[in-house]
Design a protein around this motif. Sequence first.
Motif, PDB file in Angstrom:
ATOM      1  N   ILE A  65     -24.398  11.108 -11.089  1.00 61.27           N
ATOM      2  CA  ILE A  65     -24.297  10.089 -10.045  1.00 61.27           C
ATOM      3  C   ILE A  65     -25.295  10.425  -8.943  1.00 61.27           C
ATOM      4  N   LEU A  66     -26.025   9.437  -8.474  1.00 53.13           N
ATOM      5  CA  LEU A  66     -26.903   9.592  -7.320  1.00 53.13           C
ATOM      6  C   LEU A  66     -26.207   8.970  -6.117  1.00 53.13           C
ATOM      7  N   ASP A  67     -25.925   9.806  -5.101  1.00 57.16           N
ATOM      8  CA  ASP A  67     -25.220   9.358  -3.903  1.00 57.16           C
ATOM      9  C   ASP A  67     -26.217   9.273  -2.761  1.00 57.16           C
ATOM     10  N   ILE A  68     -26.522   8.055  -2.326  1.00 57.04           N
ATOM     11  CA  ILE A  68     -27.526   7.829  -1.280  1.00 57.04           C
ATOM     12  C   ILE A  68     -26.852   7.926   0.081  1.00 57.04           C
ATOM     13  N   GLY A  69     -27.333   8.835   0.928  1.00 60.37           N
ATOM     14  CA  GLY A  69     -26.729   8.997   2.241  1.00 60.37           C
ATOM     15  C   GLY A  69     -25.280   9.426   2.116  1.00 60.37           C
ATOM     16  N   CYS A  70     -25.055  10.636   1.607  1.00 61.70           N
ATOM     17  CA  CYS A  70     -23.725  11.052   1.153  1.00 61.70           C
ATOM     18  C   CYS A  70     -22.804  11.512   2.267  1.00 61.70           C
ATOM     19  N   GLY A  71     -23.238  11.423   3.543  1.00 56.32           N
ATOM     20  CA  GLY A  71     -22.376  11.903   4.613  1.00 56.32           C
ATOM     21  C   GLY A  71     -22.209  13.401   4.522  1.00 56.32           C
ATOM     22  N   PHE A  72     -20.995  13.872   4.312  1.00 55.58           N
ATOM     23  CA  PHE A  72     -20.722  15.297   4.220  1.00 55.58           C
ATOM     24  C   PHE A  72     -20.431  15.735   2.788  1.00 55.58           C
ATOM     25  N   GLY A  73     -20.762  14.895   1.810  1.00 56.48           N
ATOM     26  CA  GLY A  73     -20.644  15.284   0.414  1.00 56.48           C
ATOM     27  C   GLY A  73     -19.235  15.258  -0.145  1.00 56.48           C
ATOM     28  N   SER A  74     -18.311  14.559   0.517  1.00 56.82           N
ATOM     29  CA  SER A  74     -16.910  14.598   0.084  1.00 56.82           C
ATOM     30  C   SER A  74     -16.693  13.938  -1.269  1.00 56.82           C
ATOM     31  N   LEU A  75     -17.414  12.827  -1.536  1.00 57.62           N
ATOM     32  CA  LEU A  75     -17.258  12.159  -2.832  1.00 57.62           C
ATOM     33  C   LEU A  75     -17.726  13.088  -3.955  1.00 57.62           C
ATOM     34  N   GLY A  76     -18.896  13.730  -3.771  1.00 53.03           N
ATOM     35  CA  GLY A  76     -19.400  14.643  -4.780  1.00 53.03           C
ATOM     36  C   GLY A  76     -18.490  15.836  -4.993  1.00 53.03           C
ATOM     37  N   ALA A  77     -17.899  16.348  -3.906  1.00 52.04           N
ATOM     38  CA  ALA A  77     -16.983  17.489  -4.019  1.00 52.04           C
ATOM     39  C   ALA A  77     -15.743  17.115  -4.822  1.00 52.04           C
ATOM     40  N   HIS A  78     -15.239  15.908  -4.597  1.00 49.55           N
ATOM     41  CA  HIS A  78     -14.047  15.463  -5.331  1.00 49.55           C
ATOM     42  C   HIS A  78     -14.368  15.236  -6.810  1.00 49.55           C
ATOM     43  N   LEU A  79     -15.504  14.590  -7.102  1.00 49.89           N
ATOM     44  CA  LEU A  79     -15.837  14.277  -8.492  1.00 49.89           C
ATOM     45  C   LEU A  79     -16.272  15.508  -9.274  1.00 49.89           C
ATOM     46  N   PHE A  80     -16.666  16.580  -8.573  1.00 48.82           N
ATOM     47  CA  PHE A  80     -17.068  17.813  -9.252  1.00 48.82           C
ATOM     48  C   PHE A  80     -15.940  18.338 -10.129  1.00 48.82           C
ATOM     49  N   SER A  81     -14.714  18.182  -9.649  1.00 53.25           N
ATOM     50  CA  SER A  81     -13.564  18.654 -10.428  1.00 53.25           C
ATOM     51  C   SER A  81     -13.273  17.760 -11.625  1.00 53.25           C
ATOM     52  N   LYS A  82     -13.922  16.586 -11.687  1.00 56.74           N
ATOM     53  CA  LYS A  82     -13.748  15.655 -12.806  1.00 56.74           C
ATOM     54  C   LYS A  82     -14.897  15.769 -13.816  1.00 56.74           C
ATOM     55  N   GLN A  83     -15.659  16.871 -13.751  1.00 60.57           N
ATOM     56  CA  GLN A  83     -16.793  17.110 -14.649  1.00 60.57           C
ATOM     57  C   GLN A  83     -17.925  16.120 -14.432  1.00 60.57           C
ATOM     58  N   LEU A  84     -18.017  15.582 -13.202  1.00 61.19           N
ATOM     59  CA  LEU A  84     -19.116  14.691 -12.836  1.00 61.19           C
ATOM     60  C   LEU A  84     -20.046  15.431 -11.889  1.00 61.19           C
ATOM     61  N   LEU A  85     -21.347  15.203 -12.044  1.00 63.23           N
ATOM     62  CA  LEU A  85     -22.338  15.877 -11.222  1.00 63.23           C
ATOM     63  C   LEU A  85     -22.975  14.844 -10.301  1.00 63.23           C
ATOM     64  N   THR A  86     -22.728  14.999  -9.003  1.00 61.85           N
ATOM     65  CA  THR A  86     -23.200  14.037  -8.007  1.00 61.85           C
ATOM     66  C   THR A  86     -24.340  14.640  -7.209  1.00 61.85           C
ATOM     67  N   MET A  87     -25.490  13.987  -7.243  1.00 60.16           N
ATOM     68  CA  MET A  87     -26.653  14.435  -6.486  1.00 60.16           C
ATOM     69  C   MET A  87     -26.758  13.610  -5.211  1.00 60.16           C
ATOM     70  N   CYS A  88     -26.691  14.280  -4.069  1.00 61.64           N
ATOM     71  CA  CYS A  88     -26.826  13.606  -2.779  1.00 61.64           C
ATOM     72  C   CYS A  88     -28.293  13.579  -2.376  1.00 61.64           C
ATOM     73  N   ILE A  89     -28.756  12.433  -1.877  1.00 63.28           N
ATOM     74  CA  ILE A  89     -30.059  12.378  -1.220  1.00 63.28           C
ATOM     75  C   ILE A  89     -29.874  11.725   0.141  1.00 63.28           C
ATOM     76  N   ALA A  90     -30.586  12.232   1.127  1.00 62.78           N
ATOM     77  CA  ALA A  90     -30.527  11.667   2.479  1.00 62.78           C
ATOM     78  C   ALA A  90     -31.823  12.000   3.187  1.00 62.78           C
TER      79      ALA A  90
END
Length: 652
Positions: free
Chosen positions: A246-271
């Motif tokens: 998942i590419l997260d544009i303007g991820c704030g503090f990365g909370s969505l990526g941190a939550h999905l990490f436990s679901k075996q999803l890899l979220t890349m934040c760009i800002a």
Amino acid sequence: MSRPLHRGRSGGAHHLFDQMCQPNNLSINGYGHELPGFGGIMRSRRKLMLFVFKLGVVLVTVFTLLGSFYWAVSLSVSSWNSVYRNYRRLQEQLVADLSDIGELALGVSKSKELEFCPEEYENYVPCYYNVSESLDSVDLEANIEYERWCSRGPSFGCLILSPTNYRIPLRWPNGRDVIWKENVRITGQEFSSGSLTKRMMVEEEHISFRSDSLMVDGVEDYSHQIAEMIGLRNESNFNEAGIRTILDIGCGFGSLGAHLFSKQLLTMCIANYEASGSQVQLTMERGIPALIGSFASKQLPYPYLSFDMVHCAGCGIEWEKNDGIFLIEVDRLLRPGGYFVWTSHLNTVRSLRDKENQKKWTAIRHFAENLCWDMLSQQDETIVWKKTTKKKCYSSRKAGPAVCGRSHDTESPYYKPLNPCIAGTRSERWIPIEYRTPWPARVRLNSTELNIHGVQSDDFAEEVSSLNSAVRNYWSLLSPLIFSDHPKRPGDEDPQPPFNMLRNVLDMNARFGGFNAALLEAGKSVWVMNVVPASGPNYLPLIFDRGFVGVQHDWCEAFPTYPRTYDMVHAEGLLSLERHQKHRCSMLDIFLEVDRILRPEGWVILRDTASLIEAARSVTAQLKWDARMIDLDISSDEKLLVCQKPFFRRQQ
């Protein structure tokens, strides 16, 4: 504190590296030729060196005689112990001076340890940040956008120190939820803006993102909502739908990526780069993947057809501008059948009462339709579009951007201008996400999938075998060093990193992503930023197809991240690769950048030819790293260099 490694000898390593990069001066028939006057130049140089040597000997002799005279006079007024100490000190100084003069006569100079940078460099990001600009004078209320601009001049040439009250991050996975407040440059206003959910637990020394705090009480519900809008039961079913990256544009503090990490999803934040209150810096401090990147004018350094989902929640991008070119960039990055999730206050009924907002929304909807996106659902402020899986859709449109021609359909652009056409339709990688092998089985590509990338099965299998063995050896080597201050009790199992020290790894020359795969195979719960050097073969599309994340990068430029963001840096064969690039930059330039992005007490593992490792060891002495050189197989010309960056505190 970890047990220090033995520091390597200092020496002119970057000069050695530069000499290796110079092309051989050969004549057409293959034999060397001498430049006119070269012998005369060498004779003059020898005379000059001899003169310097003689002058140095004379000066040292004079100083020695004066010292002896002073020593004789002081006999009557000094104790014998004091006289002996002064005499010994004079002897030692004489030996050191003669040694230095001898080195000058031979044309050898010692490489001195580098100095520390001034305090204003604490958060220095080359290519983005003009250090002469005083952060105290920056208007933090203004929306300042910094474009990436890299010059090929000399590097900053000093070592960046941590902030005064910096602390080593908490052990993983606790460090994902709690960070030390003094480790990031952030002000009060950032706590109330730029994030998915706009509250966090801020205490005297740390910032908490724990699931039981107010900060993240909406993230789980939000991700569950997105899953339902796609047609899934909950976010745990994302993988079944083919969603992994998942590419997260303007991820704030990365909370969505941190939550999905436990679901075996890899979220890349760009800002965007931010002078203060950086989303990327704070997200990386939590150990979540993030890079500095902007949609302003350049394509992101990712291949087309790489991400299964692109997410934007209050990211501030004006999608309706420039004939929808920012949406075209999203389309380029999305795989067929991938999802674009957009959450914005513009999408509410109340907001659309405004005529200007209605005009913006109408333009965005038309652009999406002309890209062959289907709007699946809208709930509250969130809209989900699905990219088409049918190439025929593009030929049946009445309007919209053209399909890219072959000359413009670049698979992995490196900061090239935004492309106004639809990319990737000719690629053999055009495979709908629901037809892709689910994670984690997709890590093991079959021969048909490898052929798409021009990779032989034998080469792929060789890397798998080699790096699986290497990871086992690296961890057996690092474990006693990392845990030297944490002795185990009798009967306890040996603690295995990366549970406590390592959260992320930067692989500077990732090739097929083999180091990432080996860490996964060994059960290490780290994520890897796989970097494909712009100077070498481009296997970044293959890395994304395996379910990993990465970026293309030129190591003679600054990496798009803040200081102190990686726990370990790995580089196999990178120095050999750069050596063949005709003296583009020195080894010291590359290692200074590694030092900038490596956190204190972080680790560096280098594997390369013996001569280059010897040169690298000397550079590490300039950087004040603790280093240990290790011989590999007796039949191999390669050596291993394991380094640790010490934690130097700024003087109060």
